[in-house]
Design a protein around this motif. Structure first.
Motif, PDB file in Angstrom:
ATOM      1  N   GLU A  96       0.819  -1.221   0.000  1.00 42.93           N
ATOM      2  CA  GLU A  96       0.000   0.000   0.000  1.00 42.93           C
ATOM      3  C   GLU A  96       0.855   1.276   0.000  1.00 42.93           C
ATOM      4  O   GLU A  96       0.419   2.312  -0.499  1.00 42.93           O
ATOM      5  CB  GLU A  96      -0.957  -0.008   1.195  1.00 42.93           C
ATOM      6  CG  GLU A  96      -1.991  -1.119   1.112  1.00 42.93           C
ATOM      7  CD  GLU A  96      -2.957  -1.074   2.273  1.00 42.93           C
ATOM      8  OE1 GLU A  96      -3.874  -0.245   2.255  1.00 42.93           O
ATOM      9  OE2 GLU A  96      -2.788  -1.859   3.228  1.00 42.93           O
ATOM     10  N   ILE A  97       2.019   1.211   0.630  1.00 44.36           N
ATOM     11  CA  ILE A  97       3.001   2.307   0.564  1.00 44.36           C
ATOM     12  C   ILE A  97       4.372   1.657   0.360  1.00 44.36           C
ATOM     13  O   ILE A  97       4.493   0.434   0.418  1.00 44.36           O
ATOM     14  CB  ILE A  97       3.029   3.175   1.857  1.00 44.36           C
ATOM     15  CG1 ILE A  97       3.275   2.290   3.082  1.00 44.36           C
ATOM     16  CG2 ILE A  97       1.737   3.979   2.003  1.00 44.36           C
ATOM     17  CD1 ILE A  97       3.537   3.058   4.364  1.00 44.36           C
ATOM     18  N   ARG A  98       5.405   2.508   0.124  1.00 41.52           N
ATOM     19  CA  ARG A  98       6.746   1.956   0.007  1.00 41.52           C
ATOM     20  C   ARG A  98       7.425   1.982   1.367  1.00 41.52           C
ATOM     21  O   ARG A  98       7.249   2.928   2.142  1.00 41.52           O
ATOM     22  CB  ARG A  98       7.559   2.778  -0.997  1.00 41.52           C
ATOM     23  CG  ARG A  98       7.000   2.649  -2.425  1.00 41.52           C
ATOM     24  CD  ARG A  98       7.905   3.345  -3.408  1.00 41.52           C
ATOM     25  NE  ARG A  98       8.216   4.688  -2.975  1.00 41.52           N
ATOM     26  CZ  ARG A  98       9.239   5.402  -3.414  1.00 41.52           C
ATOM     27  NH1 ARG A  98      10.076   4.873  -4.296  1.00 41.52           N
ATOM     28  NH2 ARG A  98       9.459   6.623  -2.985  1.00 41.52           N
ATOM     29  N   GLU A 121       9.135   5.032   2.700  1.00 45.33           N
ATOM     30  CA  GLU A 121       8.328   6.203   3.055  1.00 45.33           C
ATOM     31  C   GLU A 121       7.903   6.191   4.529  1.00 45.33           C
ATOM     32  O   GLU A 121       7.346   7.176   5.023  1.00 45.33           O
ATOM     33  CB  GLU A 121       7.047   6.253   2.211  1.00 45.33           C
ATOM     34  CG  GLU A 121       7.266   6.450   0.715  1.00 45.33           C
ATOM     35  CD  GLU A 121       5.954   6.307  -0.068  1.00 45.33           C
ATOM     36  OE1 GLU A 121       5.853   6.896  -1.148  1.00 45.33           O
ATOM     37  OE2 GLU A 121       5.031   5.604   0.399  1.00 45.33           O
ATOM     38  N   LYS A 125       6.328   9.231   6.947  1.00 42.20           N
ATOM     39  CA  LYS A 125       4.905   9.169   7.279  1.00 42.20           C
ATOM     40  C   LYS A 125       4.710   9.165   8.805  1.00 42.20           C
ATOM     41  O   LYS A 125       3.724   9.710   9.306  1.00 42.20           O
ATOM     42  CB  LYS A 125       4.239   7.959   6.616  1.00 42.20           C
ATOM     43  CG  LYS A 125       4.119   8.148   5.087  1.00 42.20           C
ATOM     44  CD  LYS A 125       3.345   7.030   4.423  1.00 42.20           C
ATOM     45  CE  LYS A 125       3.411   7.129   2.894  1.00 42.20           C
ATOM     46  NZ  LYS A 125       2.818   8.331   2.310  1.00 42.20           N
ATOM     47  N   VAL A 152      -7.287  13.222   6.504  1.00 45.32           N
ATOM     48  CA  VAL A 152      -5.835  13.371   6.601  1.00 45.32           C
ATOM     49  C   VAL A 152      -5.130  12.007   6.533  1.00 45.32           C
ATOM     50  O   VAL A 152      -4.046  11.901   5.962  1.00 45.32           O
ATOM     51  CB  VAL A 152      -5.462  14.171   7.872  1.00 45.32           C
ATOM     52  CG1 VAL A 152      -3.971  14.113   8.135  1.00 45.32           C
ATOM     53  CG2 VAL A 152      -5.916  15.617   7.709  1.00 45.32           C
ATOM     54  N   GLN A 206      -4.566  11.213   3.070  1.00 44.22           N
ATOM     55  CA  GLN A 206      -3.438  11.959   2.504  1.00 44.22           C
ATOM     56  C   GLN A 206      -2.105  11.350   2.964  1.00 44.22           C
ATOM     57  O   GLN A 206      -1.172  11.230   2.175  1.00 44.22           O
ATOM     58  CB  GLN A 206      -3.518  13.432   2.917  1.00 44.22           C
ATOM     59  CG  GLN A 206      -4.774  14.106   2.376  1.00 44.22           C
ATOM     60  CD  GLN A 206      -4.539  15.564   2.012  1.00 44.22           C
ATOM     61  OE1 GLN A 206      -3.416  16.056   2.003  1.00 44.22           O
ATOM     62  NE2 GLN A 206      -5.604  16.250   1.671  1.00 44.22           N
ATOM     63  N   ILE A 207      -2.026  10.986   4.248  1.00 43.69           N
ATOM     64  CA  ILE A 207      -0.772  10.401   4.750  1.00 43.69           C
ATOM     65  C   ILE A 207      -0.502   9.058   4.065  1.00 43.69           C
ATOM     66  O   ILE A 207       0.635   8.745   3.707  1.00 43.69           O
ATOM     67  CB  ILE A 207      -0.821  10.251   6.296  1.00 43.69           C
ATOM     68  CG1 ILE A 207      -0.746  11.653   6.946  1.00 43.69           C
ATOM     69  CG2 ILE A 207       0.316   9.359   6.800  1.00 43.69           C
ATOM     70  CD1 ILE A 207      -0.846  11.661   8.459  1.00 43.69           C
ATOM     71  N   ALA A 208      -1.562   8.268   3.856  1.00 46.44           N
ATOM     72  CA  ALA A 208      -1.377   6.969   3.201  1.00 46.44           C
ATOM     73  C   ALA A 208      -1.115   7.142   1.709  1.00 46.44           C
ATOM     74  O   ALA A 208      -0.711   6.185   1.032  1.00 46.44           O
ATOM     75  CB  ALA A 208      -2.604   6.098   3.433  1.00 46.44           C
ATOM     76  N   GLY A 209      -1.348   8.365   1.183  1.00 43.83           N
ATOM     77  CA  GLY A 209      -1.101   8.601  -0.238  1.00 43.83           C
ATOM     78  C   GLY A 209      -2.116   7.942  -1.144  1.00 43.83           C
ATOM     79  O   GLY A 209      -1.795   7.520  -2.256  1.00 43.83           O
TER      80      GLY A 209
END
Lengths: 204, 204
Positions: free
Chosen positions: A156-158, A161, A165, A191, A194-197
């Motif tokens: 879900e994210i790298r 990151e 985060k 928010v 947004q943080i999770a992108g």
């Protein structure tokens, strides 16, 4: 990743390399908890905890080298009974659940006000700043880091990151704590996306 | 959107509905600036500013109803000479330039330490909290909001995301200020890309 009161005691006990008297320790923690509730962080002192617990100041300082260490032990113990780490397999959902429960803990429990007091005191003394930055933050963001690295493991994210985060999340949550806007729970879902992108078309 | 010292004076002068003596005002601001540099926010008082400027306390209170108002005037004046608002037509680049110059202002100028002091005092008194939340923040995030709304006008972000991105930016920057990590400028570019929502493949 949830730190239980026993885990805290066990770790502390190991780190000072000597056995503690469990009854005395429980009395110290109970007195510290009571004092934090009554007086907040600024009015919290090892001297007064010792007086209330009927314990020696030297003994308490052996267990908790500074006032900040004793506060962090209380905060961790209390937090673990209020805040659990969700495991639902979706990063945004986990961040929302976790943030909501932590903000409610901060709002409803004296430990939230005391955390504000520790942040304030860290602006004036090196000891409080060191405790906040080098002990409180690494320890108390472990759950958040677990949520984010699990999200990275699911793609879900790298992974690279995660650190930034963590900073964004702590910054946003402290900001709301410090300006007294923890009631603004509607902001959490927006928010956290947004943080999770999460891409814009998914958000809208 | 850059607030100049003159613009501040003009606005203040209008808001109290009476003319000020420019020399007395300059002496008050100079004394306040000097006192902030020497004593930080906690040691800053209207009484001491009045004594140093040879001005009446009542006069200063008519111009600046609270200690926080006087500090905000000084901060705004000093900041405007250090921090400019970039206009390069790219959101991430503008955020990076703006954040870098503001962090350097906070690091190098007594106003940075004084802002930490105001945030700390806001954890203990309603007056400081009100000044921080209801005056300092709306006023001092105007430049940031301008950068973000310009980005939205260019289609780089959505207009309805601006408020949350302001919170994320302020949270992140205050966090670094409060834990003494303003030297970590490498984090700025990475985090500004996250705040701007630049897709992952562009970031890597």
């Amino acid at each position: 990743m949830i730190t239980t009161p026993n885990a805290v005691s066990a770790r502390k006990r190991t780190s000072i390399g000597s056995r503690r008297n469990p009854e005395a320790e429980a009395a110290v923690l109970a007195a510290a908890r009571e004092l934090i509730s009554e007086k907040g962080y600024a009015g919290f002192s090892v001297e007064e905890v010792a007086r209330r617990a009927g314990a020696g100041k030297t003994t308490i300082y052996r267990w908790y080298p500074t006032k900040a260490d004793l506060f962090i032990a209380i905060y961790t113990m209390e937090r673990s009974t209020f805040v659990t780490v969700p495991d639902v397999g979706n990063l945004v959902e986990e961040l929302v659940q976790y943030t909501t429960s932590l903000w409610r803990f901060w709002s409803s429990h004296p430990a939230g006000a005391a955390l504000k007091g520790l942040i304030a005191e860290a602006q004036g003394t090196e000891e409080a700043l060191g405790a906040l930055r080098d002990k409180f933050l690494p320890d108390r963001t472990a759950d958040l880091r677990h949520i984010l690295t699990s999200g990275a493991a699911r793609g879900e994210i790298r992974l690279e990151e995660v650190d930034d985060k963590v900073s964004l999340w702590v910054g946003f949550s402290w900001f709301k704590l410090l300006i007294g806007e923890l009631h603004d729970e509607d902001a959490i879902a927006r928010v956290m996306m947004q943080i999770a992108g999460v891409p814009r078309h998914v958000q809208s």
